[in-house]
Design a protein around this motif. Structure first.
Motif, PDB file in Angstrom:
ATOM      1  N   TYR A   1       2.787  10.530  13.779  1.00  0.00           N
ATOM      2  CA  TYR A   1       3.053  11.300  12.577  1.00  0.00           C
ATOM      3  C   TYR A   1       3.940  12.467  12.977  1.00  0.00           C
TER       4      TYR A   1
ATOM      5  N   SER B   1       0.693  14.268   3.203  1.00  0.00           N
ATOM      6  CA  SER B   1      -0.270  13.178   3.118  1.00  0.00           C
ATOM      7  C   SER B   1      -0.836  12.992   1.722  1.00  0.00           C
ATOM      8  N   GLY B   2      -0.536  13.907   0.791  1.00  0.00           N
ATOM      9  CA  GLY B   2      -1.070  13.795  -0.561  1.00  0.00           C
ATOM     10  C   GLY B   2       0.012  13.990  -1.595  1.00  0.00           C
TER      11      GLY B   2
ATOM     12  N   ASP C   1       0.824  -1.210   0.000  1.00  0.00           N
ATOM     13  CA  ASP C   1       0.000   0.000   0.000  1.00  0.00           C
ATOM     14  C   ASP C   1       0.860   1.263   0.000  1.00  0.00           C
TER      15      ASP C   1
ATOM     16  N   LYS D   1       1.216   4.353  -2.772  1.00  0.00           N
ATOM     17  CA  LYS D   1       1.147   5.781  -2.446  1.00  0.00           C
ATOM     18  C   LYS D   1       2.361   6.520  -2.984  1.00  0.00           C
TER      19      LYS D   1
ATOM     20  N   ALA E   1      -4.867   7.737  10.251  1.00  0.00           N
ATOM     21  CA  ALA E   1      -5.710   7.195   9.183  1.00  0.00           C
ATOM     22  C   ALA E   1      -4.912   6.927   7.918  1.00  0.00           C
ATOM     23  N   ASP E   2      -3.828   7.684   7.708  1.00  0.00           N
ATOM     24  CA  ASP E   2      -3.068   7.585   6.465  1.00  0.00           C
ATOM     25  C   ASP E   2      -1.581   7.447   6.811  1.00  0.00           C
TER      26      ASP E   2
ATOM     27  N   VAL F   1       2.217   7.214   6.270  1.00  0.00           N
ATOM     28  CA  VAL F   1       3.029   7.785   5.184  1.00  0.00           C
ATOM     29  C   VAL F   1       4.483   7.362   5.244  1.00  0.00           C
TER      30      VAL F   1
END
Length: 843
Positions: free
Chosen positions: A692, A698-699, A269, A273, A679-680, A682
């Motif tokens: 974090y 995150s994007g 995953d 990303k 939740a995400d 990285v």
């Protein structure tokens, strides 16, 4: 509960927490009171818009009136039950013409877990006070236990002398009246009355004496025994807890060591990303967007009106020595060349638009641009200079980074296919195996260290635990004689003439001195704290976090707390006042700091913890530099985070809405006990599941946080990670965020501040000779940059490397696999990304 005013929504707000799983605990009641008095009845605003009035009750202790919710009366427990404040969500209180929003969170803790949390909090406080110097002075290598042979001898002397006192305790005879045979009677007034009214009585009331041991001397001895018992008990708890903690740490480190193999499992995953991020960088629009964002960040002002504009088509090379422009090539009819065969420079030193000087931080090297504007061209003997005075527009046409991203994307797609065919596992490269070996050496060192400390802690426990039991027996025996404790030291010759009484008194004083608890007020405060029950757990979490911050600063990073710190700490725990400052110093690392609990910022806001760091450069003791870090504790669960916009939403509220970042852009981090708040994920590191650190955006096109904000998991219930997350975060502050990360003007990539080991806190580091080269991503043998520096801690053997990003010149520090706070690549977990641009490179 502390109440704050929300400027954005124009209402007051506060937070509380409910615990649905705490069966058997008497529920508290939410109550409000007008300090100045009010004739208006406060009420709760219901979801349908209706208002439910509160009812007044009188506090029988203070006589003050409070307003509460009265739903139903519990006759057994004698209190009013309520439902509205036992539901997670937002409760709106209408107080006169003021609205107060009460944000109610929920924690899925059982009563047993909360009890363990409370006990752990008290134990940690005692550990800090009893173990204050062991972690920063010579006894650090002796196990870090705040007890020595003198302490044990004190306890033994107290016990020995107390036993001797019990064999012949001081007593006094007190006159009483009792019945005796007629011939043995010593008459009192009642005796004559009995003789006059009753005849032929075989027994009559007589004067008699009875020995009593409840004298001032014995009362003080019992007090000294009880205080000694409390201190010895805490030492027993401290040594037992440390033995368990060291055993857990040893097991954890051994598990890390055993988990190393010659292969690695890749997180599919995270690879996806990363691929999406690279795919976005393959588009020219991405780089145009980055340019636009940098213009906003650097406050570049476009000139709408000006002289006639022209278009300059150029290709940037390296910046000028003055950093006010770039060496360029210009495009003339499709051909790239230098103007007049001379060095060609594009200067942003405008006479009319000062903001254009910031363009040098917006444009990239080896990129092609079309700039629309007006300016001047002049020629010197060796160069042609174009000066931009007016800027109307700028467009990026091409960039080397764009082509590199396209190459990387193709390569990563191929690597992903190979990994997919091998069930997402691959063999480690020789370079990765070498890094793994360095990590294993440090792990073996710490396994030995904690194993030795465990043995020392267990030895202390075995020596002291019998003393605790003996003191408990002595206290029971004194109480059986009818003695009650008193702290008053009697002005009696007994403590001069009787060596047994003198021995207990002197032993008690020596015990206080050896444990550094010489102040009676401090001991009384600790007794008050020990009496705390299960109330206001979110507030307790804040203060527990304060203890953990202090423990990490003292134990892991070797800071020494300055004078009166114990009283300041107790004041913070008891909640007596705000703006409580505790000073720390570490002269070896040339750092000192002030930790403030509930500091009032200039904007009136009050974060939980503010760390103001002062530091000096390693090679310059004169100049002092400063940096501020802000931490805030939230006792939130996953549903509470969800209602508040997620983890990043809560962080944004603290950083921007409450303006904890202030004008100097303070790093702002959240501390919370929710293990599933991320939740995400990285980063490929193990800690990325829980915390974090602002290590990556995150994007795909998001702004890079560059470690300016984030959140860590720190739970008083789940001790699997202990304080590792907090240690990594504070290490990030003390090692990386205290100075500018750009190394372009420095002789090498070392920090200007004195380097130290993030694992053990030592500053004793030796330089390691670098290997000759490495194999880059294209499989080509490459020479290492001469600016990078490799160090190794002489105490724990932790390997530390200082390098820089080849694109942004940002410093990168690698503290091994476990303690590195930069993000690791998903497809190559032994390599890290730049927090500024997310690029990576060879080491």
């Amino acid at each position: 509960m502390p109440v704050e005013y929300n400027d954005e929504h124009a209402h007051f707000e506060c937070e509380t927490t409910i615990y649905p799983r705490t069966e058997g605990v008497l529920r508290g009641q939410l109550a409000v009171r007008f300090i100045t008095g009010s004739a208006v009845i406060p009420c709760i605003k219901m979801s349908d818009g209706a208002e439910k009035p509160l009812s007044p009750v009188e506090d029988i202790d203070s006589g003050k009136n409070w307003w509460i919710v009265k739903d139903s009366w519990d006759a057994k427990e004698k209190y009013w039950r309520h439902s509205s404040v036992n539901t997670a969500g937002t409760l709106i209180l209408v107080l006169d013409d003021v609205h107060c929003h009460i944000n109610i969170g929920s924690m899925d803790f059982s009563r047993d877990q909360l009890e363990r949390y409370l006990t752990g909090f008290k134990d940690d406080l005692w550990e800090l006070l009893l173990d204050e110097s062991s972690s920063v002075q010579a006894s650090r290598e002796q196990g870090g236990i705040g007890i020595n042979n003198a302490t044990i001898d004190c306890a033994q002397n107290i016990i020995m002398h107390a036993h001797k006192i019990l064999s012949n305790p001081k007593a006094e005879l007190r006159e009483i009246q009792t019945l005796k045979p007629r011939k043995a009677v010593k008459p009192v007034n009642r005796t004559f009355m009995e003789l006059a009214t009753k005849t032929n009585q075989s027994v009559l009331t007589s004067r008699a004496v009875k020995p009593t041991f409840n004298m001032a001397e014995n009362r003080y001895i019992l007090f000294a025994l009880e205080r000694s018992y409390r201190m010895i008990k805490q030492i027993v708890i401290l040594s037992g807890n440390k033995a368990k903690r060291y055993a857990t740490l040893t097991d954890k480190l051994q598990h890390q060591y055993d988990s190393f193999t010659d292969s690695v499992t890749i997180d599919r995953d995270l690879v996806v990303k990363d691929l999406e991020i690279i795919r976005q960088r393959c588009k020219l629009s991405y780089w145009q967007q980055q340019l636009a964002q940098s213009f906003i960040a650097e406050k570049i002002v476009y000139d709408a009106d000006g002289p006639q504009y022209n278009v300059l088509h150029f290709r940037s090379q390296k910046p000028t020595k003055e950093n006010d422009g770039f060496f360029i090539e210009i495009n003339v009819q499709g051909q790239w060349m230098r103007d007049s065969e001379k060095s060609t420079v594009l200067s942003f030193n405008s006479k009319f638009n000062a903001s254009l000087l910031n363009l040098v931080r917006c444009l990239r090297q080896h990129a092609e641009y079309k700039i629309t504007g007006a300016g001047r061209r002049y020629e010197t003997e060796k160069a042609v200079i174009y000066v931009i005075d007016y800027l109307n527009d700028i467009e990026i046409v091409d960039a080397r980074e764009l082509h590199l991203a396209q190459q990387k994307y193709s390569q990563e797609i191929m690597q992903g296919k190979v990994l997919d065919a091998n069930n997402w596992q691959r063999k480690l490269s020789p370079r990765e195996l070498d890094e793994q070996t360095k990590e294993k050496v440090a792990l073996q060192n710490r396994i030995r260290f904690y194993s030795e400390n465990q043995s020392l802690s267990e030895a202390v426990f075995k020596k002291v635990e019998p003393k605790q039991r003996q003191l408990a027996q002595l206290i029971t025996q004194f109480k059986a004689l009818g003695v009650t404790a008193s702290s008053h030291f009697p002005n009696s010759m007994t403590f001069v003439q009787n060596p047994r009484y003198q021995g207990v008194h002197n032993g008690y004083k020596q015990l206080m001195a050896s444990t550094r608890l010489t102040n009676e007020d401090l001991l009384l405060s600790l007794e008050e704290i020990d009496a705390i029950g299960l109330v206001n757990m979110p507030l307790l979490y804040e203060r527990w976090c304060l203890l953990q911050i202090m423990k990490v600063l003292i134990e892991s990073f070797r800071f020494i707390p300055q004078s009166n710190w114990k009283y300041q700490l107790v004041d913070a725990i008891k909640g007596r006042k705000k703006d409580i400052e505790i000073l720390f110093d570490n002269p070896l690392s040339k750092r000192s700091l002030t930790l403030t609990y509930e500091k009032t910022l200039e904007n009136g806001k009050r974060p939980d913890f503010v760390i103001d760091l002062q530091w000096a450069a390693e090679k310059d003791d004169q100049a002092r530099y400063s940096r501020r870090f802000v931490l805030d504790a939230k006792f939130y669960d996953r549903s509470t985070f969800a209602r508040s916009g997620g983890l990043l939403g809560v962080i944004d509220g603290l950083r921007n809405q409450k303006d904890y970042r202030e004008a100097t852009n303070n790093p702002v981090f959240l501390i919370h006990p929710c293990k599933h708040a991320i939740a995400d994920v990285v980063t490929a590191q193990h800690w990325g599941k829980y915390s974090y650190l602002g290590e990556a955006g995150s994007g795909a096109g998001g702004i890079k946080p560059n470690h300016d904000y984030g959140a860590i998991f720190l739970s008083p219930i789940d001790k699997e990670l202990y304080n590792d997350e907090l240690q990594r975060l504070l290490g990030l502050f003390l090692q990386y965020k205290l100075e500018s990360p750009n190394t372009s003007s420095l002789p090498n990539d070392l920090t200007r501040a004195k380097p130290f080991c993030i694992r053990c806190g030592s500053v004793e580091l030796r330089t390691i000779e670098k290997t000759g080269g490495y194999t880059n991503k294209q499989g080509v043998q490459s020479a290492r940059t001469p600016r990078s520096v490799w160090l190794q801690c002489t105490e724990c053997e932790q390997f530390i490397s200082f390098n820089h990003c080849q694109h942004s010149e940002t410093r990168l520090i690698k503290n091994g696999l476990y303690w590195t706070y930069h993000s690791a690549r998903a497809i190559e977990p032994f390599n890290i990304k730049c927090p500024e641009c997310s690029e990576w490179g060879g080491w």
